[in-house]
Design an enzyme around this catalytic site. Structure first.
Site, PDB file in Angstrom:
ATOM      1  N   ALA A 230       0.871  -1.164   0.000  1.00 34.31           N
ATOM      2  CA  ALA A 230       0.000   0.000   0.000  1.00 34.31           C
ATOM      3  C   ALA A 230       0.915   1.223   0.000  1.00 34.31           C
ATOM      4  CB  ALA A 230      -0.893  -0.005   1.228  1.00 34.31           C
ATOM      5  N   HIS A 354      -6.111  -7.218 -12.489  1.00 34.96           N
ATOM      6  CA  HIS A 354      -5.038  -7.468 -13.454  1.00 34.96           C
ATOM      7  C   HIS A 354      -5.017  -8.886 -13.993  1.00 34.96           C
ATOM      8  CE1 HIS A 354      -2.423  -4.165 -11.451  1.00 34.96           C
ATOM      9  NE2 HIS A 354      -3.290  -3.673 -12.293  1.00 34.96           N
ATOM     10  N   GLY A 404       3.469   1.505 -10.360  1.00 36.65           N
ATOM     11  CA  GLY A 404       4.851   1.222 -10.744  1.00 36.65           C
ATOM     12  C   GLY A 404       5.344   0.119  -9.844  1.00 36.65           C
ATOM     13  N   HIS A 429      -0.566  -2.884 -17.153  1.00 39.76           N
ATOM     14  CA  HIS A 429      -0.908  -2.982 -15.719  1.00 39.76           C
ATOM     15  C   HIS A 429       0.160  -2.415 -14.795  1.00 39.76           C
ATOM     16  CE1 HIS A 429       1.914  -6.201 -15.116  1.00 39.76           C
ATOM     17  NE2 HIS A 429       1.485  -6.454 -13.908  1.00 39.76           N
ATOM     18  N   GLY A 430       1.366  -2.214 -15.283  1.00 40.32           N
ATOM     19  CA  GLY A 430       2.389  -1.685 -14.374  1.00 40.32           C
ATOM     20  C   GLY A 430       3.759  -1.761 -14.996  1.00 40.32           C
TER      21      GLY A 430
END
Lengths: 506, 472
Positions: A230, A354, A404, A429-430
């Protein structure tokens, strides 16, 4: 795998635009459709270098380069359109991570493949906004991060935020976020801002093994290790002021919280159980694939249906997980600022998945068709006016949350019409990593330890580097490169950039 | 005098406190009493997940009066259990009625001298024994350490300004945890890095509590030490200013006799080597760190069922053979059909897991609910630090019970990392990860999923490939 010299391989690849490459049939055997991948110049170099390395004789053993994996997926029965590689693609089990593929539901031969969903089912990202600014949070960020950590339970169940016994778990698996809502841990409007309203209706806990339930139970409401984290972030840049304001983001410096988690061990077990069943089904139904890891079953077979129901239960598990953490985050903020989550305007901006397979309608060759869309390391990105996105985002397009790696910046994008047409409404997705990325130069040295290990009388193998790198490749796929590529290719649109000010690791 | 409670937990070690804490979570309104022999109890803090089912944690020593109000504590010792009447008697003569009882009475150090008390032989087990060690060390020039487990390895590494003679029964060091290859890795690292001198001062992240000395010296009845016990204790001997020497290791050896010298001048120890030869050496005192026996120094109206190793036999819900009596931690022996990748070892990690499980199980029993056995008993996992390196042990990390029917795949970078995969039929059955490898969670999933790794061959540990997200 077909092994050809690199230059021969290149004949099957064609650059069709600044940001898109085409993979022609024949690159791998039995391709039913073509493949494609999206890159910018830097990502392109990484993609091709990876292929080049795999062309050296005996190079990388069981690890296929992403571009080969895209092509193997294109050979699966029932695939329509193209097998699509997104800019953050990297090698994964069966499907590459960052590969999406759609299968025709009306074709009886079409398949579902757990490798196309991934092990961490419904791994995803949720973004909470606040009406606080960096100057409010900066002085207390350590305390805040610490209190988020204190409140996110580790290990055993904690004070009722998460289902604790067998019966609770069954209900949560069936109900997803409706369970969290019933128990009073989320707001009704949170559901509106989740894909599927935070509940897959076809979930059937009876199709989930006891082992999966046991493996999942202690992890509910926990962040997890590795890529799960988080972050307290601040808005660093707004590219699309109007869309951002629809999301409640008004100016730079505003504080948001990103929660990144999934179904963890539960999903791993569901996937593992399905892979075992499907290997049997493949023999029975004589399904052949280019790669054993692409184990799959016909969508309408018992194995296919069982998997989709268990996968839906795992998706619900992941939403309950993210909801529990939402509750804890709101509590921690309210406590720190001596107010209520309501007054802090801590709404869920959006929640994306995802790793998931979903039934969706898309236009294929000018006709609307019902498809089973596999997105692995890929995010749904529906355009404005799509019926499946919430009222609040009907005019902006669906928000897409792109994290990221921990500690780098993150983005919010929006879905576009072009993405709907080109990529079945899917985007990145990243960040990603290329197949080869040695963290540090390692000087392997076995002599002394092998002498000692010999006395065990056990067969010993040693790991060794086989790629001879001309130079240490900086092969990390940076999130900014990835997002810029999606924006430039038009498959999604940049809206907001955030940078982290505090990270909470699981 | 008598008292009454719904849940009675006996033992202030990690197992007992974990049990009481989980009871407090699941049954916040129930009356929970923790009976502890020392006024200092241990609780787990700073829990850091290393992988999904594996946690690293610190143990906090805390005075009972500082514990939160979530459960009550009482300093006394268990004397007798009357299981039919659901009550116990303490040494002080107090009667306590319970509805559910959990025995977490830990273990006592195995001393090579047996039950005979020799003032020159100390067993490291609890806070009191560490204070004794410290006092003896202050004037000592030569110390003999006997044992090859975690505490012996830590001591051999941590003792300063003193000559260490380390006597091990095996042909390599730290044999409880590591294989001969890893021992060699440590050996090289000790010689080349001289980490002993250069080890940086590590900040202890957890909250520190001032050590509260027990009011009186009770004879080794305190709770077991936590994993970080040596951090807060000065372990220097009397050779200050002299050049630090590496521990001298005596392999495949045992103590054959100890002869005390006059005037507290220490002892002459006769070592017997495996080849039958003998050797004599002089030391100030001997530290015996050769494991523990389950500690059950109380009586019971009906016979408790014990396992061969002397532990109280428990089933997968941590129940003993007596109705409403549970047991957890070092005192018990797992007597359920073990999962493929789990086995019992008397470690901090398992004490905590068993304590929590017992708490959950007791709470469920009282509510008439059914619970699953915690998944941590599906996979052995232990995190520790040896010779300054983080060590993660997973599954059958030394091929335990696999006979010779397995192969190992190793990656080793001198003074940096040592990674060992234990493979059977292409499946990962166990792993040993030394150094900062970031592979714990991946290995955990590979073991639990039973993924066929045959196609990857040796490349699964190819140093140019990071496999962490491949199986996401």
């Amino acid at each position: 795998m077909v092994v050809r010299p690199y230059n021969d391989e290149l004949r099957y690849l064609e650059k069709v635009s600044d940001h898109c490459w085409r993979i022609k049939k024949g690159f791998q055997p039995n391709m039913n459709v073509e493949g494609c991948f999206y890159v910018n110049s830097r990502l392109e170099r990484l993609m091709l270098e990876e292929l080049k390395n795999s062309c050296r004789p005996g190079a990388v053993g069981g690890f296929l380069p992403g571009v080969k994996q895209i092509a193997n997926v294109a050979a699966l029965p029932g695939i329509v359109g193209r097998s699509i590689g997104l800019p953050d693609i990297h090698s994964g089990y069966g499907f590459a991570i960052g590969n999406m593929a759609a299968f025709d539901m009306n074709d009886p031969l079409s398949v579902v493949s757990p490798g196309g969903v991934g092990f961490d089912i419904n791994c995803g990202v949720r973004l909470l906004r606040t009406n606080l600014y960096e100057k409010d949070v900066q002085p207390v960020k350590e305390q805040l991060a610490q209190s988020l950590f204190d409140h996110i339970p580790v290990g055993v169940g904690s004070k009722g935020i998460i289902p604790m016994n067998a019966r609770d778990l069954e209900e949560a698996l069936e109900m997803g976020m409706d369970w969290s809502l019933r128990e009073g841990y989320v707001w009704a409007e949170d559901k509106e801002h989740c894909e599927e309203y935070g509940r897959m209706l076809n979930a059937d806990p009876a199709k989930v093994s006891m082992r999966a339930k046991k493996r999942g139970l202690p992890q509910l409401g926990t962040l997890g290790a590795g890529n799960h984290y988080a972050e307290i972030q601040v808005v660093d840049e707004i590219y699309d002021k109007w869309s951002a304001s629809k999301m409640g983001i008004e100016e730079k410096g505003q504080v948001v919280v990103m929660i990144h988690s999934g179904s963890r061990g539960f999903g791993h077990q569901v996937a593992t159980d399905a892979l075992v069943q499907m290997e049997k089904a493949m023999k029975r139904d004589k399904i052949e694939t280019n790669d054993r890891q692409l184990a799959c079953a016909r969508i309408n077979s018992v194995e296919g249906q069982d998997y989709l129901k268990a996968m839906a239960a795992a998706a619900n598990f992941a939403w309950v997980n993210r909801s529990s953490m939402t509750f804890l985050t709101r509590q921690a903020f309210a406590k720190m600022f001596n107010t209520t989550p309501d007054d802090l305007d801590m709404h869920v901006i959006y929640d994306v998945s995802h790793n998931i397979a979903k039934v969706e309608n898309h236009m294929v060759d000018g006709k609307e068709r019902k498809l089973l869309v596999h997105r692995k390391g890929s995010t749904r990105a529906f355009p404005p006016h799509h019926p499946l996105i919430p009222v609040d985002y009907q005019l902006t397009g669906q928000p897409v949350l792109v994290g990221g790696t921990m500690g780098t910046c993150s983005y919010v994008l929006t879905g576009t019409e072009q993405g709907m047409q080109e990529t079945f409404g899917s985007t990145c997705h990243g960040a990603g990593r290329a197949l080869s990325r040695a963290k540090s130069r390692r000087n392997l040295d076995y002599k002394d330890v092998l002498d000692k290990l010999d006395q065990l009388g056990i067969a010993i193998r040693v790991a060794s580097p086989k790629l001879v790198m001309e130079e240490a490749p900086e092969s990390y796929k940076d999130v900014t490169d990835v997002v810029d590529t999606c924006h430039a290719a038009g498959i999604s649109k940049k809206c907001i950039k955030m940078r982290p000010i505090a990270v909470i690791k699981g | 005098m008598s008292r009454k409670c719904e849940f009675l937990v006996v033992g202030g070690g990690i197992a007992g406190v974990s049990c009481a804490e989980s009871l407090a979570i699941y049954r916040p309104n129930a009356s929970i009493l923790l009976l502890t022999e020392s006024s200092i109890v241990k609780s787990v803090t700073n829990l850091v997940p290393v992988a999904r089912y594996l946690h690293k944690f610190d143990v906090r020593e805390q005075d009972v009066s500082e514990m939160g109000a979530s459960f009550q504590t009482l300093v006394d010792r268990l004397d007798h259990i009357n299981s039919r009447e659901h009550c116990i008697r303490t040494k002080a003569g107090l009667e306590i009625k319970y509805r559910y009882l959990c025995l977490c009475t830990g273990g006592t150090p195995k001393l090579f001298s047996g039950k005979v008390v020799n003032p020159l032989v100390i067993g490291i087990r609890d806070t009191d024994s560490v204070q004794l060690l410290q006092r003896k060390l202050a004037t000592a020039k030569d110390v003999l350490i006997l044992g090859n487990g975690g505490i012996a390895s830590e001591l051999a590494y941590e003792l300063k300004d003193v000559n260490v003679h380390w006597v091990v029964k095996d042909s390599h060091i730290s044999a409880t945890f590591v294989d001969p290859g890893a021992a060699e890795f440590f050996h090289i690292a000790m010689n080349e890095c001289n980490a002993k001198d250069s080890s940086p001062v590590v900040a202890i992240k957890r909250m520190r509590y001032s050590e509260v000395l027990p009011k009186e010296q009770t004879n080794n009845h305190g709770a077991a030490l936590g994993p970080d016990w040596h951090r807060s204790v000065d372990l220097s001997g009397a050779r200050e200013g002299e050049e630090n020497r590496l521990p001298k290791i005596y392999y495949k050896s045992r103590i054959s006799s100890v002869q005390d010298l006059a005037d507290d001048a220490g002892a002459i120890v006769k070592l017997e080597h495996e080849d039958g030869s003998f050797q004599q050496l002089t030391c100030d005192f001997i530290v015996s760190a050769t494991g523990v026996w389950p500690n059950t120094d109380y009586t019971c109206d009906s016979p408790l069922q014990f396992s061969d190793d002397g532990g109280i036999s428990v089933d997968e819900m941590m129940r003993t053979n007596l109705v409403d009596v549970f047991a957890a931690g070092d005192v018990c022996t797992a007597n359920w059909p073990a999962a493929m990748h789990w086995f019992q070892m008397r470690l901090w990690t398992q004490a905590r897991q068993m304590g929590s499980m017992a708490g959950r199980s007791m709470a469920a029993a009282s509510e008439g609910e059914s619970v699953y056995q915690d998944f941590c008993f599906e996979l052995f996992g232990h995190v520790t630090k040896l010779f300054g390196y983080p060590v993660v042990l997973l599954g059958r990390f030394n091929g335990q019970d696999l006979g010779r029917d397995y192969e190992i795949l190793v990656r080793c970078t001198r003074n940096k990392e040592y990674i060992k995969f234990v493979l059977q039929n292409g499946r990962l059955r166990g792993a040993m990860l030394i150094g900062n490898t970031d592979l714990a969670e991946t290995c955990e999933n590979l073991i639990l999923n039973g993924i066929d790794l045959e196609p990857y061959g040796d490349d699964i540990l190819n140093p140019d490939i990071d496999i962490e997200d491949y199986f996401d």
